[in-house]
Design an enzyme around this catalytic site. Structure first.
Site, PDB file in Angstrom:
ATOM      1  CE  LYS A 258      48.095   2.135 -52.031  1.00  0.00           C
ATOM      2  NZ  LYS A 258      47.769   2.197 -50.583  1.00  0.00           N
ATOM      3  CD  GLU A 343      36.812   0.177 -39.403  1.00  0.00           C
ATOM      4  OE1 GLU A 343      37.396   0.792 -40.326  1.00  0.00           O
ATOM      5  OE2 GLU A 343      36.283  -0.961 -39.556  1.00  0.00           O
ATOM      6  NE  ARG A 371      32.584  -0.971 -41.660  1.00  0.00           N
ATOM      7  CZ  ARG A 371      33.317  -1.643 -42.542  1.00  0.00           C
ATOM      8  NH1 ARG A 371      34.511  -1.203 -42.880  1.00  0.00           N
ATOM      9  NH2 ARG A 371      32.873  -2.757 -43.064  1.00  0.00           N
TER      10      ARG A 371
END
Length: 618
Positions: A258, A343, A371
């Site tokens: 990254k 979640e 969600r």
């Protein structure tokens, strides 16, 4: 293909690419230089405009290989999550649009079906790409188009979501359908990935090239290729060609870094400059340092609460630093849990913690809390458990666009029995309401905070039945009652001044705890000619609807206006501009009220009977 001449080699490669077709004609020897040009382009444009920098710097070579092997849009490419698709946008003819990246009317920061036929899914909610891929592969098989490949590019962080495993279970069971899953493994989502899966992927990375080894993917029915160097275009391209030729489910495990190639990102161990505003490309530092944000205030306050209240614990879903929980984690690491991009699990895990005698604080972006509404309803509220939900980035969030606006939470959560919802107007109220929420023991609570700099505190001039009165016109009749929700108090106060200039008497009232409706509020409404609720959530089913219902139940006949966001997907743009377009700034609120009083009711903001100048409903 012949190697280019020295003259050709010295010329820029990226400037000649206007689509994937030309990319496939680029000589292999020129690919490293092309990757460097793409990376330099990303650094220049994203540092200037803001956006997701770190994830895309890590996707350069991998995306080049994908577009050289697969024929988009005939072959389906689905990115999970969409914030790693900038290179895909560059290679599919949208390079010129990066000068307007995430600006109103400009290039979206996520895949966009309106922008290009190469974008299938406008996703920013993680762990969905594999389900899309499974459905696309089934559709192609049913329609006799089995030669069309389906590729899902998923980060190792998104693979922590339960929905991804539901899809893997289905894809792997159907070995005849050609789905290629490219696992972009950089060891992190926002922060380093945690959990058993992260350990398993680390073991595969350490084994290095054991393609025949048994692992969780082979057990699910996938052919496994990897790990491969995701920054070696030729190596990735060769593996992808083998994967496509198999015509069955394949997992390509690519290792990437990254922030690759940009020193400030690689040195930023916190989040590798995951998402940035306008920054200095030389250092990665913001051009204009921002003030204290609402998230900062929340994080500081929760850490202070945790110091004095030993039963307080905290959970988040791969958003430790973005939600401010890193401050509590630094002081009390054993009491903060990052469950990954999960979640639903976070909410039900919090329910278990509450059953065990703790008071969990679950910090999620408002758009991602959507969600887990079933878990809030059936796993927490049904059991009347003391769990506090903090919906960060509530309301209009700005440049991330429709999938990130936190505009649904009030309407969804208003249906949850026993859930008390607070919307602080300023930092002082955030601190006091959060402390109060953490003391509640007989049911769930929720607080919503916006994505913006925390403004100055707004002190009340009076208090009536637990409702703060922020403004009251002196020596005027009680014409207009403005009821702003949370930080829209500032806009309501501006509107009050504008309305007073028109000869109207105005009261501005902040309930603080907005749902359920304070029983004192209908009585306050009854004392005015017109009541106006103002919220940065959808008008349908939000606080305004609840206040109107409470007034009807109390036989209060005062006409009401419900100002809020339309039931629509709102595009990206600045928070200030989008709120103004919805009529939720001071002038917009004042204009809507004056229109209502004169019989001109704008349909996109106001709801309910229209009062005449005398206050009677038409």
């Amino acid at each position: 293909m012949a190697v280019s001449s020295p003259v050709q080699t010295s010329a820029p490669v990226l400037s000649g690419l206007d689509g994937p077709g030309k990319l496939r004609a680029v000589p292999v020897g020129d690919l490293p230089r092309l990757a460097g040009e793409v990376r330099a382009f990303l650094i220049e444009k994203v540092c200037a405009m803001g956006g997701h920098l770190g994830p895309n710097l890590g996707m350069v070579e991998l995306t080049l290989a994908l577009h050289r092997v697969f024929d988009s849009p005939r072959d389906a490419l689905v990115f999970d999550t969409g914030h790693q698709a900038y290179v895909h946008k560059i290679l599919t003819g949208r390079r010129e649009g990066f000068g307007t990246l995430r600006q109103q009317g400009g290039l979206s920061g996520y895949p966009s079906r309106a922008e290009s036929v190469h974008d299938l899914v406008e996703n920013s909610h993680a762990s969905t790409a594999l389900s899309y891929a499974d459905g696309l592969a089934k559709a192609y098989a049913l329609s006799g188009q089995g030669d069309r490949a389906v590729v899902a590019v998923i980060g190792d962080g998104a693979l922590t979501g339960g929905m991804a495993w539901e899809a893997l279970n289905n894809i792997g069971a159907a070995s005849g359908r050609p789905v290629v899953v490219v696992l972009n493994d950089n060891g992190r989502s926002y922060a380093p990935t945690t959990g058993a899966l992260a350990a398993h992927l680390a073991a595969l990375r350490q084994d290095g090239g054991m393609q025949a080894c048994r692992n969780v993917f082979t057990d699910l029915g996938f052919t496994y290729f990897g790990p491969v160097d995701g920054h070696n275009v030729a190596e990735v391209e060769a593996v992808l060609r083998r994967a496509r030729a198999l015509g069955r489910p394949v997992m390509v495990h690519a290792i990437t870094v990254k922030g690759k190639g940009y020193g400030p990102a690689e040195a930023d161990e916190a989040d590798c400059l995951h998402a940035v505003g306008s920054v200095d490309p030389a250092t990665g530092a913001p051009h204009t340092p921002s003030g204290l944000s609402w998230t900062d205030v929340f994080g500081q306050t929760l850490a202070e609460i945790a110091a004095g209240q030993q039963d307080v614990v905290a959970l988040t879903a791969a958003m430790l630093r973005p939600t401010g929980l890193h401050l509590m984690a630094q002081r009390f690491p054993g009491r903060v849990f990052d469950v990954g991009i999960a979640e639903q699990h976070a909410v039900t895990c919090a329910a278990g913690l509450a059953m065990g005698g703790f008071h969990p604080v679950v910090a999620l972006y408002a758009t991602f809390l959507n969600r887990a509404v079933d878990q809030v309803l059936m796993d927490v509220a049904l059991h009347r458990l003391p769990v506090t939900f903090v919906a960060d980035r509530a309301g209009i969030t700005g440049p991330d666009g429709p999938s990130h606006h936190g505009m649904w939470d009030l309407a969804l959560l208003s249906a949850v029995p026993g859930l008390r919802i607070a919307a602080p107007r300023d930092p002082a109220r955030l601190r006091s309401l959060l402390k109060a929420a953490c003391q509640v023991q007989d049911g769930p609570t929720a607080l919503r905070i916006p994505k913006t700099t925390a403004g100055p505190d707004i002190e009340a001039v009076a208090r009536i039945g637990g409702i703060d009165i922020l403004y009251r016109s002196p020596h005027r009749p009680l014409d207009i009652l403005l009821i702003p929700i949370g930080p829209l108090a500032s806009a309501a106060l501006e509107a009050a001044v504008l309305l007073e200039e028109q000869g109207l008497g105005v009261t501005v009232a902040d309930p603080g705890w907005v749902l359920p409706v304070n029983p004192a509020l209908p009585a306050l409404v009854a004392r005015h000619r017109l009541a106006v609720t103002i919220e940065d959530g959808i008008r349908t089913g939000g606080v305004g609807s609840a206040v109107a219902q409470a007034c009807r139940d109390a036989h209060v006949t005062t006409p009401m206006l419900t100002l809020g966001l339309p039931r629509a997907f709102i595009p990206h743009g600045s928070r200030t501009t989008l709120l103004a377009r919805a009529g939720l700034d001071g002038p917009g609120i004042a204009r809507t009220v004056l229109d209502a009083l004169t019989g001109h009711r704008p349909g996109h903001t106001a709801a309910g009977p229209t009062p005449t100048a005398s206050g009677r409903a038409r």
